[in-house]
Design a protein around this motif. Structure first.
Motif: not given
Length: 479
Positions: A16-17, A120-122, A125
């Motif tokens: 999802q990321d 990862m950017k979120n 998450l």
């Protein structure tokens, strides 16, 4: 909760990321997080046994102090977590001060993080991934060894992770090679292209039954040695070795070929060498000059074979995986290497593996070469590894299994020619201009009747294999 379910949950969150692109990045992201959690669990044990133990990681950056969610609303998440990881955690770990006096078990933290990134950017998450990892307690012996299952899942994913697939050697193959080499406590054991550490882990497992005292365990740790050039497999190997209670792994993040082979002394040699040298790769001119002129090659497998010969102790033994191309070449560098191998070493056994052992990374047929430094070769025994009944080749869904090596194991110490085993004299090898690609004389060529469906399936597999190879080459060009 099963290990497979845990891995799948983490992967589903990462998908999802937007910052994590593909299997290789997902694995890299998962493994640096796993390393920090595993390292923190090991530090708890080190602190328990040594009241003077001081962590190299600043207190506020230790896993226990930022990653654990106490359910009090204070756990870092979202943008605050991302800011912490990107601007505090990573810069500090990459810049840790280490020197020749630093304990190896501490210095490895810096070495690990020199080439690791947070994809990862979120931050929300990322918090979810961390919380899933925290469901496993690596201070508990049983759960610590359950990491083997996590590790196996990761390795299976590596098979289809683009150019990372080259790091994976099927565990049944590493275990068979080690079992035939029979390493003993007190012997030095090396892998100069250690990848994810499969051979070293198999050697540890093999010697476990020999351990009688705590000093035996320290001796094993002191005598294991590996080098790995690329960051992801290096990180995987480090994490797995630490979980196998090798607290200070002698594992270097370096290129084994970067030193002149003529400079190696007796203390640089090993009793046992087990390897799957990378093949199909090329090395630059600056690397080639580290080898004698008649053995200078662009092909990595050739250079590693030469390196092994320079680093094997007298009476030492080696098990090496090589493709057919090395066996059948009769001119140039490959012939020179084989000439040296057969005149100075006893190449006593070649196990010929069928297609698909390294599927889906490659369908190239490979061979297991076993030799020792006890004198020249007089004859070579060949053993054709039989496929299980009903198999035409190994595939990703029908991989090779450890029990399928039982025929070789039963034959090994009581050698007789049979439907799968034959021997060839050194005179015949020389007559063949050192072409070692000798087919099983007992195996008759059979004309195969195949249905249209079988032909279509084979075409599909070959197409998938070609697409995978194109992806690997594209990845290498991008690098």
């Amino acid at each position: 909760m099963s290990i497979g379910t845990l891995i799948k949950r983490i992967q589903d969150i990462m998908r999802q990321d937007s910052g994590v692109d593909g299997d290789a990045q997902r694995i890299s992201q998962m493994v640096w997080l796993l390393f920090l959690k595993v390292y923190d669990a090991k530090e708890e044990l080190w602190e328990f046994y040594d009241e003077n133990y001081q962590s190299i990681i600043p207190e506020e950056l230790r896993w226990r102090n930022w990653a654990v969610d106490e359910k009090d609303g204070k756990a870092l998440t979202g943008e605050k977590l991302l800011d912490f990881v990107n601007n505090e955690l990573f810069p500090t770990l990459k810049d840790l001060k280490v020197d020749e006096t630093s304990e190896k078990r501490q210095a490895i933290v810096k070495y690990i993080f020199e080439d690791v990134y947070n994809y990862m950017k979120n931050g929300t998450l990322l918090r979810q991934v961390i919380n899933v990892l925290n469901e496993v307690d690596f201070t508990e012996h049983e759960e610590r060894h359950a990491f083997n299952d996590i590790y196996e899942n990761i390795l299976k994913d590596l098979q289809s992770a683009g150019n990372s697939g080259e790091f994976y050697t099927p565990r049944p193959v590493t275990e068979f090679i080690i079992e035939m080499l029979k390493p003993q406590i007190g012997e030095s054991i090396a892998d100069f292209a250690s990848g994810t550490g499969g051979f070293l882990i198999s050697a540890i497992s093999y010697m476990e039954s020999q351990i009688k005292t705590p000093d035996d365990k320290k001796t094993i740790q002191r005598n294991l040695f590996g080098i790995e050039k690329k960051p992801l497999p290096y990180l995987l190997a480090m994490t797995n070795l630490i979980l196998h209670d090798i607290d200070s792994p002698n594992l270097l993040h370096d290129n084994s070929l970067s030193k002149n082979v003529r400079d190696y002394k007796e203390e640089d040699r090993y009793n046992v060498i087990a390897m799957n040298p990378p093949y199909g790769g090329t090395e630059e001119e600056a690397i080639k000059v580290n080898f004698p002129v008649n053995m200078q090659s662009s092909e990595t497998a050739d250079l590693f074979m030469t390196l092994i010969m320079y680093r094997l102790k007298k009476n030492g033994r080696a098990g090496v995986i090589l493709p057919d191309g090395f066996l059948f070449a009769t001119d140039g560098v490959k012939k020179n290497i084989k000439e040296k191998l057969l005149s100075e070493f006893n190449l006593h056994t070649i196990v010929r593996l069928p297609e698909g052992v390294f599927s889906p990374y490659t369908d190239i047929t490979t061979n297991l070469l076993f030799f020792d430094k006890t004198g020249a070769t007089n004859e070579i025994w060949y053993y054709q590894h039989p496929l299980p009944e009903g198999y035409k080749k190994y595939t990703k869904t029908k991989p090779i299994k450890k029990q399928e090596f039982q025929s070789e194991i039963a034959w090994w110490n009581n050698r007789k020619e049979n439907d799968f085993a034959w021997k060839v004299s050194i005179e015949e090898i020389k007559d063949r201009q050192y072409n070692l690609d000798i087919k099983n004389p007992m195996q008759k060529e059979e004309k195969e009747e195949r249905t249209l469906t079988e032909i279509l399936n084979e075409l599909e597999e070959n197409f998938a294999s070609s697409s995978h190879l194109i992806g690997l080459l594209r990845g290498e060009l991008n690098e």
